[in-house]
Scaffold this active site. Sequence first.
Site, PDB file in Angstrom:
ATOM      1  N   GLY A 104       8.203  87.434  18.427  1.00  0.00           N
ATOM      2  CA  GLY A 104       8.562  87.887  19.765  1.00  0.00           C
ATOM      3  C   GLY A 104       8.508  89.395  19.851  1.00  0.00           C
ATOM      4  O   GLY A 104       8.602  90.086  18.823  1.00  0.00           O
ATOM      5  N   HIS A 161      17.260  86.879  21.856  1.00  0.00           N
ATOM      6  CA  HIS A 161      17.032  88.107  21.079  1.00  0.00           C
ATOM      7  C   HIS A 161      16.185  89.095  21.883  1.00  0.00           C
ATOM      8  O   HIS A 161      16.524  90.278  21.991  1.00  0.00           O
ATOM      9  CB  HIS A 161      16.343  87.720  19.760  1.00  0.00           C
ATOM     10  N   GLU A 162      15.092  88.605  22.476  1.00  0.00           N
ATOM     11  CA  GLU A 162      14.202  89.506  23.226  1.00  0.00           C
ATOM     12  C   GLU A 162      14.860  89.989  24.521  1.00  0.00           C
ATOM     13  O   GLU A 162      14.669  91.131  24.936  1.00  0.00           O
ATOM     14  CB  GLU A 162      12.861  88.827  23.528  1.00  0.00           C
ATOM     15  N   CYS A 194      13.753  91.417  13.038  1.00  0.00           N
ATOM     16  CA  CYS A 194      13.216  92.117  14.216  1.00  0.00           C
ATOM     17  C   CYS A 194      12.143  93.100  13.763  1.00  0.00           C
ATOM     18  O   CYS A 194      12.333  93.794  12.758  1.00  0.00           O
ATOM     19  CB  CYS A 194      14.358  92.862  14.907  1.00  0.00           C
ATOM     20  N   LEU A 195      11.052  93.178  14.510  1.00  0.00           N
ATOM     21  CA  LEU A 195       9.982  94.119  14.152  1.00  0.00           C
ATOM     22  C   LEU A 195      10.457  95.572  14.227  1.00  0.00           C
ATOM     23  O   LEU A 195       9.862  96.442  13.605  1.00  0.00           O
ATOM     24  CB  LEU A 195       8.764  93.921  15.065  1.00  0.00           C
ATOM     25  N   HIS A 219      16.945  92.919  23.866  1.00  0.00           N
ATOM     26  CA  HIS A 219      16.158  94.160  23.797  1.00  0.00           C
ATOM     27  C   HIS A 219      16.012  94.786  25.182  1.00  0.00           C
ATOM     28  O   HIS A 219      16.099  96.003  25.342  1.00  0.00           O
ATOM     29  CB  HIS A 219      14.752  93.888  23.254  1.00  0.00           C
ATOM     30  N   GLN A 274      10.522  97.615  22.944  1.00  0.00           N
ATOM     31  CA  GLN A 274      10.151  97.965  21.568  1.00  0.00           C
ATOM     32  C   GLN A 274       8.870  98.785  21.476  1.00  0.00           C
ATOM     33  O   GLN A 274       8.611  99.414  20.454  1.00  0.00           O
ATOM     34  CB  GLN A 274       9.993  96.688  20.726  1.00  0.00           C
TER      35      GLN A 274
HETATM   36 NI    NI Z   1      13.674  92.280  18.007  1.00  0.00          NI
END
Ligand code: NI
Length: 167
Positions: free
Chosen positions: A46, A133-134, A91-92, A137, A51
Amino acid sequence: MAILEILQYPDPRLHLPAVRVDKIDEATRKLVSDMAETMYAAEGVGLAATQVNVHQQVLIIDVSPDRSDLRVFINPEVIRREGMVLNQEGCLSVPGIYDNVERADSVTVTALDANGSRFTLNASGLLASCVQHEMDHLQGKVFVEHLSELKQNRIRAKLKKRQRKAA
Ligand code: NI
């Protein structure tokens, strides 16, 4: 298409809240395709626009094993949440850090797709965790902020040290 730079925690830009998209146009679709290329290249499931330093309510998810099920959510809203489950997340923007986060077990989300059509999705399991989660963000919240202060301090110190070494 282009691979975008992914902001790394604790970059303060990860805490900027995203604004609603009021017109879905070519620029939006270009953002979505660049985000998809970026997410697949980084082997993530995701990615939120936040991000990649675009503070608009756009997120993408692909939890399929063969990376063939890209889902696009623009201006997403959770309209139902049920149950509670503890799952390990990563998470990236927080590479190499994994920890358990409590989320609703199942959610119903309504959003617009890349063509501006409204859809409603019932999600459970990994997809439900991922959506939440997204969406965090987009509100400027990184998953580690669900953890204790002590853990957050350790993670910040570790990542800052690693970023200094890489610089
Ligand atoms: Ni993330």
